[in-house]
Design an enzyme around this catalytic site. Sequence first.
Site, PDB file in Angstrom:
ATOM      1  N   HIS A 169      42.129  41.805  46.473  1.00  0.00           N
ATOM      2  CA  HIS A 169      42.558  40.491  46.969  1.00  0.00           C
ATOM      3  C   HIS A 169      43.566  40.725  48.083  1.00  0.00           C
ATOM      4  CE1 HIS A 169      41.345  38.595  42.896  1.00  0.00           C
ATOM      5  NE2 HIS A 169      40.408  38.378  43.813  1.00  0.00           N
ATOM      6  N   GLU A 172      47.539  40.261  48.094  1.00  0.00           N
ATOM      7  CA  GLU A 172      48.360  40.880  47.053  1.00  0.00           C
ATOM      8  C   GLU A 172      48.975  42.171  47.590  1.00  0.00           C
ATOM      9  OE1 GLU A 172      45.569  40.836  43.774  1.00  0.00           O
ATOM     10  OE2 GLU A 172      45.390  38.656  43.929  1.00  0.00           O
ATOM     11  N   ARG A 227      42.658  35.584  50.504  1.00  0.00           N
ATOM     12  CA  ARG A 227      42.369  36.278  49.239  1.00  0.00           C
ATOM     13  C   ARG A 227      41.043  37.036  49.285  1.00  0.00           C
ATOM     14  NH1 ARG A 227      42.697  35.408  43.327  1.00  0.00           N
ATOM     15  NH2 ARG A 227      40.611  35.407  42.401  1.00  0.00           N
ATOM     16  N   ASN A 244      36.541  39.916  43.421  1.00  0.00           N
ATOM     17  CA  ASN A 244      36.740  40.100  41.977  1.00  0.00           C
ATOM     18  C   ASN A 244      35.936  39.097  41.156  1.00  0.00           C
ATOM     19  OD1 ASN A 244      37.843  41.763  40.022  1.00  0.00           O
ATOM     20  ND2 ASN A 244      39.567  40.373  39.624  1.00  0.00           N
ATOM     21  N   HIS A 296      46.269  44.332  40.906  1.00  0.00           N
ATOM     22  CA  HIS A 296      46.457  42.997  41.490  1.00  0.00           C
ATOM     23  C   HIS A 296      47.930  42.603  41.420  1.00  0.00           C
ATOM     24  CE1 HIS A 296      42.148  41.501  41.401  1.00  0.00           C
ATOM     25  NE2 HIS A 296      42.063  42.635  40.708  1.00  0.00           N
ATOM     26  N   GLU A 370      48.563  43.026  36.883  1.00  0.00           N
ATOM     27  CA  GLU A 370      49.119  42.008  37.769  1.00  0.00           C
ATOM     28  C   GLU A 370      50.577  42.431  37.938  1.00  0.00           C
ATOM     29  OE1 GLU A 370      47.496  39.584  39.210  1.00  0.00           O
ATOM     30  OE2 GLU A 370      45.651  39.433  38.039  1.00  0.00           O
TER      31      GLU A 370
HETATM   32  O1  0X9 Z   1      41.714  35.999  39.294  1.00  0.00           O
HETATM   33  C1  0X9 Z   1      41.730  37.229  39.390  1.00  0.00           C
HETATM   34  O2  0X9 Z   1      40.857  37.881  39.901  1.00  0.00           O
HETATM   35  C2  0X9 Z   1      42.910  37.985  38.833  1.00  0.00           C
HETATM   36  N1  0X9 Z   1      44.139  37.333  39.158  1.00  0.00           N
HETATM   37  S1  0X9 Z   1      44.653  37.258  40.694  1.00  0.00           S
HETATM   38  O3  0X9 Z   1      45.804  36.388  40.729  1.00  0.00           O
HETATM   39  N2  0X9 Z   1      45.155  38.674  41.122  1.00  0.00           N
HETATM   40  O4  0X9 Z   1      43.602  36.874  41.517  1.00  0.00           O
HETATM   41  C3  0X9 Z   1      42.793  38.030  37.342  1.00  0.00           C
HETATM   42  C4  0X9 Z   1      41.504  38.519  36.831  1.00  0.00           C
HETATM   43  C5  0X9 Z   1      41.620  39.813  36.113  1.00  0.00           C
HETATM   44  N3  0X9 Z   1      40.927  40.863  36.751  1.00  0.00           N
HETATM   45  C6  0X9 Z   1      39.607  41.148  36.638  1.00  0.00           C
HETATM   46  N4  0X9 Z   1      38.775  40.321  36.057  1.00  0.00           N
HETATM   47  N5  0X9 Z   1      39.214  42.285  37.121  1.00  0.00           N
HETATM   48 ZN    ZN Z   2      44.085  39.599  42.503  1.00  0.00          ZN
END
Ligand code: 0X9
Ligand code: ZN
Length: 768
Positions: A169, A172, A227, A244, A296, A370
Amino acid sequence: MPKSILRTCVLAGVICFALVGSALAEQVRFDNHRVVQVRVADEAQRDLALSLTDDLWTENARAGTLDLRLTPVQFAKLAESGLDYTVLVENLQALIDAERRGIGRGTWDAYMNYAGVLDYLDTLVALRPDLASLFVIGQTIEGRDIVGIRITGAGTHTKPGIYYESCIHAREWITVPTLLYFADQLVRNYDTDQQVHQMVDRCEWFIVPVLNADGYVYTWTNNRLWRKNRRDNPGTSCDGVDLNRNWSVGWGGGGSSGDPCDQTYRGTSAFSEPETAVVRDFVLAHPNIVTFHDIHSYSQLLLWPWGYTSQLPPDQDTYEYVGDNMVSLIRKVHGKIYTPGPIYSTIYQASGGSVDWAYGAAGVLSFTFELRPSSGTPGGFVLPPEEILPTAEEIYPALMFQADYTSALVWIDFPEGLPLHVEPDGSSTLDISITPGFDTVDVNNVTLYVRTVSGGEFDAVPVTHVGGDQFTVNFPPRGCGDDTEFYVVAGTTSGGLTYSPTGAPDDVYSTPVGTALVLFSDDMEADFGWDIDVAGDDDATTGMWNRMDPQGTAAQPEDDHSPSGTMCWVTDGNAGGSLGSYDVDNGKTSLFSPVFDFTQYPDATVSYWRWYSNDQGGTANEDVFEVLITNYGSAWVPLETVGPAGDETGGGWYFREFRVSDFLTPTQFVRFQFVASDEGSGSIVEAALDDFRVQAYVCEGLAGDVNCDGAINGFDIDAFVLVLGATPPGFQEYYDVYPLCDHMRADCNGDGEVNGFDIDSFVLLLAK
Ligand code: 0X9
Ligand code: ZN
């Protein structure tokens, strides 16, 4: 690809895009955009909050809070919505402007743009070309190389591979220096840090600091809060796919969107995006990879699969074990608290994520972080540069622990535990079990390294293979008095080495040398000063501790433990009419040992045989049996807790032994407490205690028996003369004749040295 070509095309790409960026694009500005935290009580409120924004920053599923970015218009709607919220940031643009400034000129004082990251990777390779090289995992949709650094040290055996990526992302940013710092430490500290040296030799490290290279560049040139990747989605003005949400395991499920304008747009199919497809191909082409990390920000979480389903992963126990260790290591560095757990229940449902694929399809343990800050903290993705280094520092030990755990070539365990003392005469053995990990043990190449004087040379003692996974070794004769320090090294069939403890020889196990002296031994046949309910707060209504010959039931022993005698302490040893007649009910019952003075015996150990049963009746396996220790007047410290579940909660006598100083600094008022309690109703709780013993490890008492035959008499004279004439510090002439004895037995006046001043005392001992 040769490095020079790679370099040119990467640089050309960056310059080209940077120029396009600055020439054509206005930087997107976030003047008066607010970041707010909304508290939601239910799904309907959550949906309402999400409908107000197109930019969810993070979510705390457990606390029921959402961090959102809102334009001034959106914020006005929030104010009217009736939702409960707090403003975290009044003007996001001001934070973004501050972030660009940096705090100094050091490497970790400011964020690096993509060209800076590539330069830094070059610097690391230039520093240690023997350890580090660059690799290109593939190209982004705009044609940039996705560059990683491969690090590995000596050894040509097939090594466990460890894969890390960050910045999937784009916004980040903190993830980038966190991984760069990690690579930096591996390269720079190889010569000076034992743990790094071993781990770099043992593993093949693949570190990709900027997976979403196009998006990352775009956050610098156009939109700090971008993002997704830079896919030009056909038929819409909305760009980008959430990388992701683009992986195949759970692709298309909840927590991903089919709308190209959404921040979680999953793409047209799994692996539609080159950035995810090339990682898939890379991981599958490297079957030695044992673990996968996707870093992340933000929310301070340590997450593992699954993200697409609420089911727990088959390896939940392993994940919890590793996760708990990682978060406690993180906390030790700067006190930051990260929450461990599966993605689904800890943050939110997210389908088609990288770690679900790595675990579900590639079959490797996968984690996702995170990073800082925690949810509800002003700034979120825009983390002040002051926090770059602390974040990188706290993640480092957690990654090292995880890598160490998952890449173990073999597992070294001590089935009998580590010794609480070693006999000076060489009669103490160490039992070792070595089970396969990534590799298998070379049974002829296991060594115990042992030394008596801290800082001295280690002696290497070959370890004997007993059969199967079992090994054994005798501690060589030690000079009495000094602690023995030791570690074990196991060679593996393909030429690797595994150390126990892992950080050896910087870290070692340590144990006192001496002969066991029993200070107190109680088979409970007579009353040696035990008490019950000393604090007067016992509230059990039946099953209070008493000392008797127990009457056997399905939950209580028929016989005490001691070979002779019949008595033990037991939570009411009467059987009664039914199983529940005399068990512990409605509260606790506490048994207190006599008080011991350990000031002369800082290495003292305590041991006992205990019985515990809680697995019958209504609420089975919910209660615990606690053993505690205190310096009288101070807080009680847990020595062990039996249960609520496990192998030792269904009755049976079990032995336990502890070194007191592992739990507190002993004074002259040390006391032990045994507490059985019944919390719920209906469960059958029974406990018993027998053969309680306190030992110290001493050198006195042996003085004068210089030939080690168990008696002090004329036969010791030759040996005594030999010690006095031998060359310190090794006293080799003496050990040539008495290899299993201890020259300190000639220290007859007990002054800690062997010399002419011992002669008078020796003569006195002979005359006794
Ligand atoms: O939404 C996401 O992809 C992740 N949070 S973020 O704020 N960094 O975007 C959380 C998801 C956890 N990660 C995976 N599913 N790999
Ligand atoms: Zn992320």
